[in-house]
Design a protein around this motif. Structure first.
Motif, PDB file in Angstrom:
ATOM      1  N   VAL A  53       0.930  -1.010   0.007  1.00 42.43           N
ATOM      2  CA  VAL A  53       0.008  -0.166  -0.199  1.00 42.43           C
ATOM      3  C   VAL A  53       1.119   1.215   0.067  1.00 42.43           C
ATOM      4  CG1 VAL A  53      -1.672   1.522   1.271  1.00 42.43           C
ATOM      5  CG2 VAL A  53      -1.778  -1.261   1.153  1.00 42.43           C
ATOM      6  N   VAL A  54       0.667   2.267  -0.881  1.00 41.60           N
ATOM      7  CA  VAL A  54       1.478   3.333  -1.011  1.00 41.60           C
ATOM      8  C   VAL A  54       0.406   4.448  -0.359  1.00 41.60           C
ATOM      9  CG1 VAL A  54       2.212   5.299  -2.704  1.00 41.60           C
ATOM     10  CG2 VAL A  54       2.936   2.883  -2.899  1.00 41.60           C
ATOM     11  N   GLY A  55       1.098   5.146   0.597  1.00 41.54           N
ATOM     12  CA  GLY A  55       0.259   6.342   1.154  1.00 41.54           C
ATOM     13  C   GLY A  55       0.922   7.565   0.507  1.00 41.54           C
ATOM     14  N   LEU A  56       0.099   8.599   0.115  1.00 39.90           N
ATOM     15  CA  LEU A  56       0.559   9.763  -0.324  1.00 39.90           C
ATOM     16  C   LEU A  56       0.772  10.678   0.826  1.00 39.90           C
ATOM     17  CD1 LEU A  56      -1.412   9.984  -3.590  1.00 39.90           C
ATOM     18  CD2 LEU A  56       1.001   9.183  -3.363  1.00 39.90           C
ATOM     19  N   GLU A  57       1.685  11.583   0.929  1.00 39.61           N
ATOM     20  CA  GLU A  57       1.799  12.389   1.836  1.00 39.61           C
ATOM     21  C   GLU A  57       0.680  13.565   1.925  1.00 39.61           C
ATOM     22  OE1 GLU A  57       5.226  15.493   3.729  1.00 39.61           O
ATOM     23  OE2 GLU A  57       5.933  13.759   2.660  1.00 39.61           O
ATOM     24  N   ALA A  58       0.265  13.731   3.339  1.00 38.87           N
ATOM     25  CA  ALA A  58       0.629  13.310   4.584  1.00 38.87           C
ATOM     26  C   ALA A  58      -0.489  12.357   5.129  1.00 38.87           C
ATOM     27  CB  ALA A  58       0.742  14.452   5.543  1.00 38.87           C
ATOM     28  N   ARG A  59      -1.791  12.534   4.966  1.00 39.20           N
ATOM     29  CA  ARG A  59      -2.916  12.323   5.365  1.00 39.20           C
ATOM     30  C   ARG A  59      -2.947  10.763   4.902  1.00 39.20           C
ATOM     31  NH1 ARG A  59      -3.932  17.549   5.544  1.00 39.20           N
ATOM     32  NH2 ARG A  59      -5.051  17.419   3.257  1.00 39.20           N
ATOM     33  N   ASP A 106      14.172   4.242  -4.238  1.00 38.39           N
ATOM     34  CA  ASP A 106      14.291   3.292  -5.401  1.00 38.39           C
ATOM     35  C   ASP A 106      14.304   1.882  -5.240  1.00 38.39           C
ATOM     36  OD1 ASP A 106      16.927   2.699  -4.257  1.00 38.39           O
ATOM     37  OD2 ASP A 106      17.826   3.786  -5.855  1.00 38.39           O
ATOM     38  N   ASP A 107      14.001   1.426  -4.001  1.00 36.86           N
ATOM     39  CA  ASP A 107      13.881   0.041  -3.728  1.00 36.86           C
ATOM     40  C   ASP A 107      12.528  -0.549  -2.842  1.00 36.86           C
ATOM     41  OD1 ASP A 107      14.431   0.936  -1.260  1.00 36.86           O
ATOM     42  OD2 ASP A 107      16.100  -0.249  -0.851  1.00 36.86           O
ATOM     43  N   ALA A 108      11.716   0.427  -2.979  1.00 35.90           N
ATOM     44  CA  ALA A 108      10.361   0.394  -2.279  1.00 35.90           C
ATOM     45  C   ALA A 108       9.513  -0.533  -2.772  1.00 35.90           C
ATOM     46  CB  ALA A 108       9.837   1.871  -1.947  1.00 35.90           C
ATOM     47  N   ILE A 109       9.407  -0.753  -4.353  1.00 36.12           N
ATOM     48  CA  ILE A 109       8.583  -1.728  -4.979  1.00 36.12           C
ATOM     49  C   ILE A 109       9.078  -2.363  -5.843  1.00 36.12           C
ATOM     50  CG2 ILE A 109       6.467  -1.480  -6.563  1.00 36.12           C
ATOM     51  CD1 ILE A 109       5.824  -0.103  -3.894  1.00 36.12           C
ATOM     52  N   ALA A 110       9.161  -3.745  -5.770  1.00 39.95           N
ATOM     53  CA  ALA A 110       9.649  -4.668  -6.714  1.00 39.95           C
ATOM     54  C   ALA A 110       9.080  -4.750  -7.773  1.00 39.95           C
ATOM     55  CB  ALA A 110      10.009  -5.906  -5.870  1.00 39.95           C
ATOM     56  N   ALA A 111       9.702  -5.251  -8.927  1.00 36.93           N
ATOM     57  CA  ALA A 111       8.807  -5.325 -10.410  1.00 36.93           C
ATOM     58  C   ALA A 111       7.934  -6.401 -10.177  1.00 36.93           C
ATOM     59  CB  ALA A 111       9.816  -5.923 -11.361  1.00 36.93           C
ATOM     60  N   GLY A 112       6.553  -6.252 -10.529  1.00 36.81           N
ATOM     61  CA  GLY A 112       5.435  -7.168 -10.674  1.00 36.81           C
ATOM     62  C   GLY A 112       4.761  -7.011  -9.194  1.00 36.81           C
ATOM     63  N   LEU A 138       9.102   1.805 -11.041  1.00 40.67           N
ATOM     64  CA  LEU A 138      10.018   0.793 -10.333  1.00 40.67           C
ATOM     65  C   LEU A 138       9.354  -0.688 -10.832  1.00 40.67           C
ATOM     66  CD1 LEU A 138       9.843   2.377  -6.821  1.00 40.67           C
ATOM     67  CD2 LEU A 138      11.833   2.268  -8.291  1.00 40.67           C
ATOM     68  N   GLY A 139       8.256  -0.740 -11.549  1.00 41.36           N
ATOM     69  CA  GLY A 139       7.858  -1.904 -12.167  1.00 41.36           C
ATOM     70  C   GLY A 139       6.573  -2.399 -11.423  1.00 41.36           C
ATOM     71  N   GLY A 140       6.274  -1.545 -10.578  1.00 39.64           N
ATOM     72  CA  GLY A 140       5.009  -1.968 -10.004  1.00 39.64           C
ATOM     73  C   GLY A 140       3.603  -1.967 -10.751  1.00 39.64           C
ATOM     74  N   GLU A 141       2.716  -2.598 -10.346  1.00 43.62           N
ATOM     75  CA  GLU A 141       1.381  -2.482 -11.027  1.00 43.62           C
ATOM     76  C   GLU A 141       0.487  -2.063 -10.023  1.00 43.62           C
ATOM     77  OE1 GLU A 141       0.399  -6.521 -12.104  1.00 43.62           O
ATOM     78  OE2 GLU A 141       2.397  -6.930 -13.001  1.00 43.62           O
ATOM     79  N   ILE A 142      -0.493  -0.956 -10.689  1.00 47.79           N
ATOM     80  CA  ILE A 142      -1.404  -0.609  -9.688  1.00 47.79           C
ATOM     81  C   ILE A 142      -2.727  -1.344  -9.590  1.00 47.79           C
ATOM     82  CG2 ILE A 142      -2.762   1.688  -9.398  1.00 47.79           C
ATOM     83  CD1 ILE A 142       0.200   2.081  -9.321  1.00 47.79           C
ATOM     84  N   ALA A 143      -3.275  -1.440  -8.448  1.00 45.50           N
ATOM     85  CA  ALA A 143      -4.404  -2.564  -8.204  1.00 45.50           C
ATOM     86  C   ALA A 143      -5.533  -1.551  -8.164  1.00 45.50           C
ATOM     87  CB  ALA A 143      -4.184  -3.493  -7.108  1.00 45.50           C
ATOM     88  N   GLY A 144      -5.355  -0.564  -7.666  1.00 50.21           N
ATOM     89  CA  GLY A 144      -6.410   0.778  -7.650  1.00 50.21           C
ATOM     90  C   GLY A 144      -5.921   1.808  -6.783  1.00 50.21           C
ATOM     91  N   CYS A 145      -6.577   2.895  -6.719  1.00 55.54           N
ATOM     92  CA  CYS A 145      -6.524   4.114  -6.081  1.00 55.54           C
ATOM     93  C   CYS A 145      -7.782   4.440  -5.057  1.00 55.54           C
ATOM     94  CB  CYS A 145      -6.541   5.423  -7.030  1.00 55.54           C
ATOM     95  SG  CYS A 145      -4.954   5.052  -8.216  1.00 55.54           S
ATOM     96  N   ALA A 146      -7.686   4.713  -3.929  1.00 54.76           N
ATOM     97  CA  ALA A 146      -8.576   4.671  -2.993  1.00 54.76           C
ATOM     98  C   ALA A 146      -8.526   6.007  -2.272  1.00 54.76           C
ATOM     99  CB  ALA A 146      -8.606   3.421  -1.971  1.00 54.76           C
ATOM    100  N   PHE A 147      -9.747   6.552  -1.861  1.00 57.48           N
ATOM    101  CA  PHE A 147      -9.796   7.677  -1.455  1.00 57.48           C
ATOM    102  C   PHE A 147     -11.024   8.035  -0.491  1.00 57.48           C
ATOM    103  CE2 PHE A 147      -7.939   8.332  -5.603  1.00 57.48           C
ATOM    104  CZ  PHE A 147      -6.868   8.959  -5.402  1.00 57.48           C
ATOM    105  N   VAL A 148     -10.848   8.725   0.670  1.00 60.65           N
ATOM    106  CA  VAL A 148     -11.988   8.952   1.412  1.00 60.65           C
ATOM    107  C   VAL A 148     -13.036  10.102   0.772  1.00 60.65           C
ATOM    108  CG1 VAL A 148     -13.075   9.824   3.446  1.00 60.65           C
ATOM    109  CG2 VAL A 148     -11.082   8.600   3.608  1.00 60.65           C
ATOM    110  N   VAL A 149     -12.466  11.053   0.314  1.00 63.74           N
ATOM    111  CA  VAL A 149     -13.362  12.161  -0.378  1.00 63.74           C
ATOM    112  C   VAL A 149     -12.895  12.406  -2.077  1.00 63.74           C
ATOM    113  CG1 VAL A 149     -13.913  14.672  -0.129  1.00 63.74           C
ATOM    114  CG2 VAL A 149     -13.393  13.297   1.903  1.00 63.74           C
TER     115      VAL A 149
END
Length: 176
Positions: A53-59, A106-112, A138-149
């Motif tokens: 899970v990637v969280g965007l700064e800050a909330r 640069d090493d936070a997400i592995a390919a695939g 970085l080679g990651g695949e996006i499963a989705g983007c989720a927001f409260v608002v």
């Protein structure tokens, strides 16, 4: 209070006159509201393979950490430029009032790896689009983007959907 939206307060004229600021700190402060929000953010992705899970700064850090815990996966912060130690990659994006940059290790997400991006609010979509670019570089695949608002009038959902992203938002508010 029956919905996540009920826990979000609106503060007029912040940070500028004419802006209706959607304050999720009141949602976070309520045990019931916070649990409801996290459960609803997790539900569309339960049973799917989510590696990070990637969280965007800050909330997005607050929500993303809780979502990662519920999904039993790792958490990765995407931060403003200059905030992460070690080797990073960055992405510039446009704000309504200028330019900004976000970075990821640069090493936070592995390919695939399959990644869910989480933030509190979707406005123009610029920050999330930059986060998507970083994950994909970085080679990651996006499963989705989720927001409260979601603030639909600002076009963020439309932007992300044009990029082919599945978008989940728990509630929407009209206006900026």
């Amino acid at each position: 209070m029956d919905s996540v939206k009920d826990y979000i307060r609106t503060i007029p004229d912040f940070p500028h006159e004419g802006i209706m600021f959607r304050d999720v700190t009141t949602l976070f402060a309520s045990p019931r509201g916070f649990r409801m929000a996290v459960d609803q953010l997790v539900a569309p992705f339960a049973g799917q393979r989510i590696d990070k899970v990637v969280g965007l700064e800050a909330r997005g850090f607050i929500l993303g950490g809780a979502v990662a815990h519920q999904l039993s996966t790792g958490f990765v912060p995407v931060r403003k430029a200059g905030k992460l130690p070690g080797a990073v990659i960055g992405e510039d994006y446009t704000l309504e009032y200028g330019q900004a940059r976000v970075e990821i290790h640069d090493d936070a997400i592995a390919a695939g790896e399959r990644v869910l991006i989480v933030d509190d609010l979707l406005a123009t979509g610029g920050t999330c689009a930059a986060g998507i670019s970083l994950v994909e570089r970085l080679g990651g695949e996006i499963a989705g983007c989720a927001f409260v608002v979601d603030l639909p009038e600002l076009g963020g959902r439309a932007l992300l959907e044009r990029l082919g992203m599945p978008v989940v938002a728990l509630c929407a508010f009209e206006g900026a």
